[in-house]
Scaffold this active site. Structure first.
Site, PDB file in Angstrom:
ATOM      1  CG  HIS A   1      -0.388   0.032   2.522  1.00 15.46           C
ATOM      2  ND1 HIS A   1       0.452  -0.840   2.949  1.00 15.46           N
ATOM      3  CD2 HIS A   1      -0.502   1.034   3.515  1.00 15.46           C
ATOM      4  CE1 HIS A   1       0.872  -0.405   4.354  1.00 15.46           C
ATOM      5  NE2 HIS A   1       0.121   0.714   4.592  1.00 15.46           N
TER       6      HIS A   1
ATOM      7  CG  HIS B   1       0.166   4.499   4.531  1.00 11.61           C
ATOM      8  ND1 HIS B   1      -0.824   3.788   5.404  1.00 11.61           N
ATOM      9  CD2 HIS B   1      -0.677   5.430   3.985  1.00 11.61           C
ATOM     10  CE1 HIS B   1      -1.800   4.074   5.572  1.00 11.61           C
ATOM     11  NE2 HIS B   1      -1.860   5.224   4.754  1.00 11.61           N
TER      12      HIS B   1
ATOM     13  CG  HIS C   1       4.060  -1.533  11.569  1.00 15.65           C
ATOM     14  ND1 HIS C   1       4.800  -0.319  11.747  1.00 15.65           N
ATOM     15  CD2 HIS C   1       3.229  -1.191  10.519  1.00 15.65           C
ATOM     16  CE1 HIS C   1       4.721   0.602  10.689  1.00 15.65           C
ATOM     17  NE2 HIS C   1       3.649  -0.193   9.943  1.00 15.65           N
TER      18      HIS C   1
ATOM     19  CG  ASP D   1       0.593  -1.082   7.811  1.00 13.56           C
ATOM     20  OD1 ASP D   1       1.446  -1.765   8.236  1.00 13.56           O
ATOM     21  OD2 ASP D   1       0.902   0.301   7.664  1.00 13.56           O
TER      22      ASP D   1
ATOM     23  CG  HIS E   1      -4.025   0.266   6.795  1.00 16.03           C
ATOM     24  ND1 HIS E   1      -3.802   0.881   7.880  1.00 16.03           N
ATOM     25  CD2 HIS E   1      -2.874   0.663   6.069  1.00 16.03           C
ATOM     26  CE1 HIS E   1      -2.827   1.503   8.048  1.00 16.03           C
ATOM     27  NE2 HIS E   1      -2.151   1.292   6.894  1.00 16.03           N
TER      28      HIS E   1
ATOM     29  CG  ASP F   1       4.996   3.135   7.261  1.00 15.90           C
ATOM     30  OD1 ASP F   1       3.998   3.680   6.623  1.00 15.90           O
ATOM     31  OD2 ASP F   1       4.728   2.179   8.234  1.00 15.90           O
ATOM     32  CG  HIS F   2       4.239   0.003   4.396  1.00 15.49           C
ATOM     33  ND1 HIS F   2       4.271  -1.192   4.638  1.00 15.49           N
ATOM     34  CD2 HIS F   2       3.887   0.796   5.222  1.00 15.49           C
ATOM     35  CE1 HIS F   2       3.666  -1.257   6.056  1.00 15.49           C
ATOM     36  NE2 HIS F   2       3.400  -0.175   6.310  1.00 15.49           N
TER      37      HIS F   2
HETATM   38 ZN   LIG Z   1       2.936   0.915   8.271  1.00 21.75          ZN
HETATM   39 ZN   LIG Z   2      -0.180   1.846   6.418  1.00 20.39          ZN
END
Ligand SMILES: [Zn+2]
Ligand SMILES: [Zn+2]
Length: 260
Positions: free
Chosen positions: A52, A54, A168, A130, A108, A56-57
């Protein structure tokens, strides 16, 4: 086939899947730890899988793609910061000799996908980003509780020996909440002690086993009478709402959002 959880930021894992001298990385929010591991072990990065959009990915996708030329696969309905092959539910392809199946798991984010390796050597492997965490699930940012419940139902239908590679290390805080929901769940109590020991030794709690998650994760157990009862009590659900799976799931997720 080897699965390595590379820690990044405060609690992310970038999953590196290694076969001989080749590797695939999933959700590289940061390129640096991946490049370091590739150099250290003399590995060639052949592909990058994104679940996805985001940051942090995806934060390291462009740098890794530029440095290695690795092919990027990402959700067809989301933005990925590099040229990528869009994938969606039902797609399958092969990397490092392994068949990969794509599942749509919205909730998410609106276009979140998961990647399954059904024929991985030891047991099936799931990269779920996530959507599913050990003891918990992702926050519902772009989708609806109904979508998230359907996505978790889909993941729960995979073989029980599936290794769940979550993005995570949220396990211990998820388990504190899970114990508030199901204080008498013996499997949950046992698993919590195991995870506390792993963290005390500095080890990841992941990959999780799907079969264990079905015993301990309240978000996969929202239809269990004990979970339903606890949610109904906490949220003051009406008798009618208590019979509505989506209403119970939504109230459970809201309970977790407010849980300290
Ligand atoms: Zn994440
Ligand atoms: Zn995420």
């Amino acid at each position: 086939m080897k699965l390595i959880a590379l820690p990044a930021f405060s609690d992310n894992y970038l999953w590196l899947w290694q076969q001989d001298q080749q590797a695939v990385v999933v959700d590289p929010g940061d390129a640096a730890p991946v490049l370091q591991t590739l150099a250290q072990h003399g590995l060639t990065l052949v592909a990058i899988l994104v679940t996805h959009h985001h940051a942090d990915h995806t934060g390291g996708v462009r740098a890794l793609h530029d440095a290695t030329g690795a092919q990027v696969f990402g959700p067809a309905r989301e933005e990925v910061p590099a040229p990528f092959t869009p994938v969606m539910h039902g797609d399958s392809f092969t990397l490092l000799g392994q068949a990969i199946q794509v599942l749509d798991v919205p909730g998410h984010t609106a276009g979140h996908v998961a990647y399954v390796l059904p024929q991985a050597p030891q047991s099936p492997v799931l990269f779920c980003g996530d959507t599913l965490f050990s003891g918990g699930c992702g926050r519902i940012f772009e989708g609806s509780p109904k979508q998230m419940l359907a996505s978790l139902d889909l993941l729960a239908s995979l073989p029980s020996d599936t290794q769940v590679c979550c993005a995570h290390e949220y396990t211990l805080s998820n388990l504190r909440f899970a114990l508030a929901v199901e204080p008498s769940n013996i499997d949950l109590q046992t698993y919590t002690v195991q995870c506390q020991q792993r963290r005390a030794e500095g080890l990841p709690t992941l990959p999780a086993q799907l079969g264990t998650e079905l015993q301990i994760n309240p978000f996969l157990r929202a239809r269990h009478p004990d979970v339903r009862h606890a949610v109904a009590q906490h949220a003051g659900l009406s008798a009618l709402e208590q019979t509505d799976d989506v209403a119970v799931f939504a109230a459970l997720r809201e309970w977790k959002n407010d849980f300290k």
